[in-house]
Design a protein around this motif. Sequence first.
Motif, PDB file in Angstrom:
ATOM      1  N   VAL A  13       0.823  -1.208   0.000  1.00 40.20           N
ATOM      2  CA  VAL A  13       0.000   0.000   0.000  1.00 40.20           C
ATOM      3  C   VAL A  13       0.857   1.258   0.000  1.00 40.20           C
ATOM      4  CG1 VAL A  13      -1.938  -1.148   1.122  1.00 40.20           C
ATOM      5  CG2 VAL A  13      -0.181  -0.052   2.525  1.00 40.20           C
ATOM      6  N   ASP A  14       2.146   1.092   0.290  1.00 40.43           N
ATOM      7  CA  ASP A  14       3.051   2.244   0.284  1.00 40.43           C
ATOM      8  C   ASP A  14       4.474   1.733   0.108  1.00 40.43           C
ATOM      9  OD1 ASP A  14       3.972   4.807   0.394  1.00 40.43           O
ATOM     10  OD2 ASP A  14       3.638   5.103   2.543  1.00 40.43           O
ATOM     11  N   SER A  15       5.329   2.579  -0.442  1.00 40.13           N
ATOM     12  CA  SER A  15       6.732   2.223  -0.635  1.00 40.13           C
ATOM     13  C   SER A  15       7.545   3.495  -0.728  1.00 40.13           C
ATOM     14  CB  SER A  15       6.903   1.380  -1.907  1.00 40.13           C
ATOM     15  OG  SER A  15       8.270   1.106  -2.144  1.00 40.13           O
ATOM     16  N   TRP A  16       8.732   3.486  -0.142  1.00 33.66           N
ATOM     17  CA  TRP A  16       9.620   4.630  -0.244  1.00 33.66           C
ATOM     18  C   TRP A  16      11.056   4.167  -0.019  1.00 33.66           C
ATOM     19  CZ3 TRP A  16       6.978   3.328   4.072  1.00 33.66           C
ATOM     20  CH2 TRP A  16       7.673   3.284   5.285  1.00 33.66           C
ATOM     21  N   ARG A  17      11.983   5.029  -0.372  1.00 36.90           N
ATOM     22  CA  ARG A  17      13.401   4.713  -0.238  1.00 36.90           C
ATOM     23  C   ARG A  17      14.066   5.676   0.715  1.00 36.90           C
ATOM     24  NH1 ARG A  17      17.994   3.918  -5.035  1.00 36.90           N
ATOM     25  NH2 ARG A  17      19.812   3.930  -3.653  1.00 36.90           N
ATOM     26  N   GLU A  18      14.935   5.143   1.574  1.00 34.73           N
ATOM     27  CA  GLU A  18      15.784   5.950   2.443  1.00 34.73           C
ATOM     28  C   GLU A  18      17.200   5.431   2.331  1.00 34.73           C
ATOM     29  OE1 GLU A  18      14.431   6.286   6.438  1.00 34.73           O
ATOM     30  OE2 GLU A  18      12.358   6.773   5.867  1.00 34.73           O
ATOM     31  N   LEU A  19      18.082   6.231   1.701  1.00 36.24           N
ATOM     32  CA  LEU A  19      19.479   5.855   1.493  1.00 36.24           C
ATOM     33  C   LEU A  19      19.575   4.488   0.826  1.00 36.24           C
ATOM     34  CD1 LEU A  19      20.996   7.205   4.837  1.00 36.24           C
ATOM     35  CD2 LEU A  19      20.869   8.340   2.618  1.00 36.24           C
ATOM     36  N   CYS A  20      20.113   3.477   1.522  1.00 32.75           N
ATOM     37  CA  CYS A  20      20.315   2.163   0.914  1.00 32.75           C
ATOM     38  C   CYS A  20      19.196   1.185   1.236  1.00 32.75           C
ATOM     39  CB  CYS A  20      21.652   1.575   1.365  1.00 32.75           C
ATOM     40  SG  CYS A  20      22.930   1.808   0.119  1.00 32.75           S
ATOM     41  N   TRP A  21      18.088   1.655   1.756  1.00 30.96           N
ATOM     42  CA  TRP A  21      16.972   0.775   2.114  1.00 30.96           C
ATOM     43  C   TRP A  21      15.736   1.146   1.309  1.00 30.96           C
ATOM     44  CZ3 TRP A  21      17.420  -3.303   5.527  1.00 30.96           C
ATOM     45  CH2 TRP A  21      18.577  -3.340   6.314  1.00 30.96           C
ATOM     46  N   ARG A  22      15.004   0.160   0.871  1.00 29.35           N
ATOM     47  CA  ARG A  22      13.700   0.343   0.238  1.00 29.35           C
ATOM     48  C   ARG A  22      12.657  -0.273   1.168  1.00 29.35           C
ATOM     49  NH1 ARG A  22      10.553   3.129  -3.253  1.00 29.35           N
ATOM     50  NH2 ARG A  22      12.359   3.275  -4.664  1.00 29.35           N
ATOM     51  N   PHE A  23      11.637   0.511   1.557  1.00 29.82           N
ATOM     52  CA  PHE A  23      10.595   0.064   2.474  1.00 29.82           C
ATOM     53  C   PHE A  23       9.305  -0.252   1.704  1.00 29.82           C
ATOM     54  CE2 PHE A  23      13.533   2.467   5.031  1.00 29.82           C
ATOM     55  CZ  PHE A  23      13.586   1.784   6.240  1.00 29.82           C
ATOM     56  N   PRO A  39      -5.273  -5.483  13.624  1.00 33.10           N
ATOM     57  CA  PRO A  39      -4.902  -4.871  12.339  1.00 33.10           C
ATOM     58  C   PRO A  39      -3.580  -4.115  12.486  1.00 33.10           C
ATOM     59  CG  PRO A  39      -7.182  -4.382  12.919  1.00 33.10           C
ATOM     60  CD  PRO A  39      -6.548  -4.960  14.141  1.00 33.10           C
ATOM     61  N   VAL A  40      -2.663  -4.381  11.586  1.00 38.84           N
ATOM     62  CA  VAL A  40      -1.353  -3.739  11.641  1.00 38.84           C
ATOM     63  C   VAL A  40      -0.872  -3.418  10.226  1.00 38.84           C
ATOM     64  CG1 VAL A  40      -0.618  -4.871  13.787  1.00 38.84           C
ATOM     65  CG2 VAL A  40      -0.165  -5.966  11.576  1.00 38.84           C
ATOM     66  N   GLU A  41       0.172  -2.649  10.202  1.00 36.30           N
ATOM     67  CA  GLU A  41       0.928  -2.462   8.969  1.00 36.30           C
ATOM     68  C   GLU A  41       2.210  -3.280   9.099  1.00 36.30           C
ATOM     69  OE1 GLU A  41       1.528   1.761   8.600  1.00 36.30           O
ATOM     70  OE2 GLU A  41      -0.210   1.960   7.271  1.00 36.30           O
ATOM     71  N   VAL A  42       2.442  -4.172   8.138  1.00 35.77           N
ATOM     72  CA  VAL A  42       3.651  -4.975   8.135  1.00 35.77           C
ATOM     73  C   VAL A  42       4.649  -4.265   7.220  1.00 35.77           C
ATOM     74  CG1 VAL A  42       4.654  -7.245   7.713  1.00 35.77           C
ATOM     75  CG2 VAL A  42       2.276  -7.051   8.465  1.00 35.77           C
ATOM     76  N   VAL A  43       5.742  -3.815   7.798  1.00 36.55           N
ATOM     77  CA  VAL A  43       6.713  -3.002   7.066  1.00 36.55           C
ATOM     78  C   VAL A  43       7.983  -3.828   6.831  1.00 36.55           C
ATOM     79  CG1 VAL A  43       7.984  -0.834   6.994  1.00 36.55           C
ATOM     80  CG2 VAL A  43       5.784  -0.964   8.201  1.00 36.55           C
ATOM     81  N   PHE A  44       8.295  -4.022   5.568  1.00 38.95           N
ATOM     82  CA  PHE A  44       9.528  -4.726   5.199  1.00 38.95           C
ATOM     83  C   PHE A  44      10.558  -3.697   4.753  1.00 38.95           C
ATOM     84  CE2 PHE A  44       6.177  -7.849   4.447  1.00 38.95           C
ATOM     85  CZ  PHE A  44       6.703  -8.994   5.040  1.00 38.95           C
ATOM     86  N   ALA A  45      11.804  -3.943   5.115  1.00 40.10           N
ATOM     87  CA  ALA A  45      12.915  -3.093   4.674  1.00 40.10           C
ATOM     88  C   ALA A  45      13.921  -3.970   3.925  1.00 40.10           C
ATOM     89  CB  ALA A  45      13.585  -2.420   5.867  1.00 40.10           C
ATOM     90  N   VAL A  46      14.244  -3.595   2.689  1.00 41.62           N
ATOM     91  CA  VAL A  46      15.147  -4.374   1.843  1.00 41.62           C
ATOM     92  C   VAL A  46      16.405  -3.548   1.606  1.00 41.62           C
ATOM     93  CG1 VAL A  46      15.430  -5.581  -0.347  1.00 41.62           C
ATOM     94  CG2 VAL A  46      13.163  -5.442   0.715  1.00 41.62           C
ATOM     95  N   TYR A  47      17.554  -4.126   1.944  1.00 40.51           N
ATOM     96  CA  TYR A  47      18.818  -3.442   1.675  1.00 40.51           C
ATOM     97  C   TYR A  47      19.119  -3.545   0.179  1.00 40.51           C
ATOM     98  CZ  TYR A  47      23.471  -1.622   2.677  1.00 40.51           C
ATOM     99  OH  TYR A  47      24.592  -0.833   2.734  1.00 40.51           O
TER     100      TYR A  47
END
Length: 284
Positions: A219-229, A241-249
């Motif tokens: 439902v959302d995605s953004w980049r911070e430096l070397c991580w993509r969320f 109910p939660v938001e599951v947030v993955f961070a990919v290096y």
Amino acid sequence: MTQMLTMIAAAQLPVLSALLAAGTLAKLWTARGEAEPGVLSRLGPAVLVADRWRVPAMLGCAVGEAALVVGLVTTGHPVFRWGTAAFFAVSTYVLWELRRRRPDVGCGCFGEVSAVPVGLRSLGRTMVLTAMAVGLVWTPRVPGWALLSGMTWTQAFAALGGLLVLAVLSPEIEEAAARLRYRAPCEQRPLDPAHALGRLRASATWRSHRRLLSSVEPVDSWRELCWRFFVYEGLSHAGEPVEVVFAVYLSGRHPAVRVAMVGFDGQPVEKRPLSESMPVSAGR
């Protein structure tokens, strides 16, 4: 002596074919999407035509080279040998004009890699290629594949000698080496979000949390430096109910993937996730 010169000239057929094939692929790659904005405005022969004709000019040159390659490799017909000689002779003239009229642009011989302004080395290379192609006209009309399959050691050394001469006259080799030596920091490298998403879905972290997600589309995605969320709607292990947030290096062959479960108030809702969690920036 005449026989030796004929053998040396015939041995340049695979060299010419390889150079033409490399030029074809490089031009197609450059014209396909312009690796850098405005790159065609710094390359010949596209720079000699109007903006709207630059891509067609680059593609037309690539198609012509591809036709010569096919003809040289599959047949011994003289039209392809004369065509190759004419192509390199015209290329020499075009480079001379570029050097005279636009000394700031590259030859474009191998696409964007040939962005170094045209100099004596580039001119010398096309002259050598023209001489090779003219010499090929007077050799036995043997297809390139037949010459390669029956090449002797003497012919192989003659072809290697031709390649070495061309390498010395090719500034692109130094440009390519410089690009390989320089690698931009991870945070400055562009990376397609779809590529990062593919890395996420191939990870064990994704597989262990997949059953908690309401949908496989973020439902959302953004980049911070070397991580993509990537943010997904889902349910915690307690059914909240939660938001599951993955961070990919974004660097490395086996990049790290982290996960956190966050309530809609922005606070973590689980102290002990299934895998190592990573703090999520409050403002995204």
